[in-house]
Design an enzyme around this catalytic site. Structure first.
Site, PDB file in Angstrom:
ATOM      1  N   THR A  26      37.492   4.056 -40.789  1.00 20.81           N
ATOM      2  CA  THR A  26      37.616   3.986 -42.238  1.00 20.81           C
ATOM      3  C   THR A  26      37.064   2.647 -42.715  1.00 20.81           C
ATOM      4  OG1 THR A  26      39.121   4.397 -44.100  1.00 20.81           O
ATOM      5  CG2 THR A  26      40.014   3.105 -42.274  1.00 20.81           C
ATOM      6  N   ASN A  27      37.386   2.211 -43.921  1.00 20.93           N
ATOM      7  CA  ASN A  27      36.914   0.921 -44.432  1.00 20.93           C
ATOM      8  C   ASN A  27      37.986   0.337 -45.344  1.00 20.93           C
ATOM      9  OD1 ASN A  27      36.369   1.831 -47.266  1.00 20.93           O
ATOM     10  ND2 ASN A  27      35.012   3.215 -46.158  1.00 20.93           N
ATOM     11  N   ALA A  28      37.686  -0.831 -45.916  1.00 23.37           N
ATOM     12  CA  ALA A  28      38.715  -1.600 -46.627  1.00 23.37           C
ATOM     13  C   ALA A  28      38.892  -1.203 -48.096  1.00 23.37           C
ATOM     14  CB  ALA A  28      38.378  -3.086 -46.545  1.00 23.37           C
ATOM     15  N   SER A  29      38.269  -0.111 -48.527  1.00 23.07           N
ATOM     16  CA  SER A  29      38.428   0.288 -49.932  1.00 23.07           C
ATOM     17  C   SER A  29      39.896   0.619 -50.233  1.00 23.07           C
ATOM     18  CB  SER A  29      37.558   1.522 -50.202  1.00 23.07           C
ATOM     19  OG  SER A  29      37.930   2.111 -51.424  1.00 23.07           O
ATOM     20  N   ALA A  93      34.200   4.749 -51.408  1.00 20.36           N
ATOM     21  CA  ALA A  93      33.516   4.112 -50.280  1.00 20.36           C
ATOM     22  C   ALA A  93      33.513   5.141 -49.157  1.00 20.36           C
ATOM     23  CB  ALA A  93      34.257   2.845 -49.868  1.00 20.36           C
TER      24      ALA A  93
END
Ligand code: C5P
Length: 215
Positions: A26-29, A93
């Site tokens: 995943t990512n930091a959004s 994102a």
């Protein structure tokens, strides 16, 4: 209340691409920008639907939220609704990659290295813009570490968008954003500020573009 009678569809938050039942990419959004845009569009009188990846934030009142996990789910739920919207905003994102097939059981730990093969995810906002009806407005975001406006202009053209909000990585998981609005006619650098404030400016720009088309 100049978006009264208009429908706005927003993709928001990160996506989660499972490797196995317990692990994912995943990512930091945080989903803050998507929800700020939803609140601003709702305050301007629009009917708002957000297709949201996993987020801990509460959704704004009066906004319909369709919860998804993966990019493929987000694409399906977005394309189902995009032609009925007057404006579509891609604030999500989206994970650029996923594994071709999710392991059914937890991958066992072992002393040897593990190799991951990743395949690209589809570009949701581009696919939605390709299916556009005349008069619709499509907005994307571009998170860039350098040459933000230039890269954003490339995305505007490549993805068939009307407006791209260029910003830097410091906006991720932060309440603030320093943005440049990149449109067909030129760029406009906004003063850095809270996402809620920048969201209002983006929504005002969408209103302007929609009214221009109706005129
Ligand atoms: O190409 P890039 O990921 O920088 O583009 C960002 C913009 O495209 C954002 O509006 C994002 O929501 C959208 N996007 C998308 N689907 C993807 C990747 C990006 O809708 N797979």
């Amino acid at each position: 209340m100049s978006l009264r009678g208009r429908a706005v569809l927003i993709t928001s938050g990160p996506t989660r691409e499972h490797l196995d039942p317990v692990r994912f990419l995943t990512n930091a959004s945080s989903g803050a920008m998507g929800f700020a845009l939803a609140a601003a569009a709702k305050a301007a009188g629009a009917r708002v639907t957000v297709v949201s990846g996993p987020t801990a934030l509460p959704a704004p009142r009066g906004v319909a939220v369709v919860r998804v996990v993966t990019a493929l789910e987000m694409r399906r739920e977005t394309l189902k609704r995009s032609r009925a919207a007057d404006a579509v905003i891609g604030a999500a994102a989206v994970s650029d990659w996923r594994v071709p097939s999710v392991a059914r059981h937890k991958i066992k730990r072992s002393p040897s290295a593990v190799r991951l093969t990743l395949v690209p995810n589809p570009d949701i906002i581009k696919d939605a813009a390709e299916r556009r009806r005349p008069g619709q407005v499509f907005v994307g975001f571009a998170l860039e570490t350098r040459r933000a406006a230039g890269h954003a202009r490339g995305k505007l053209i490549r993805k068939g968008l009307d407006l791209v909000v260029a910003n830097g990585p410091e906006s991720l998981a932060s309440g603030r954003i320093a943005a440049i609005l990149v449109g067909r006619e030129g760029d406009r650098r906004l003063p850095p500020g809270p996402k809620t404030k920048v969201a209002k400016t983006v929504v005002a720009e969408i209103e302007r573009l929609l009214n221009e088309r109706r005129a």
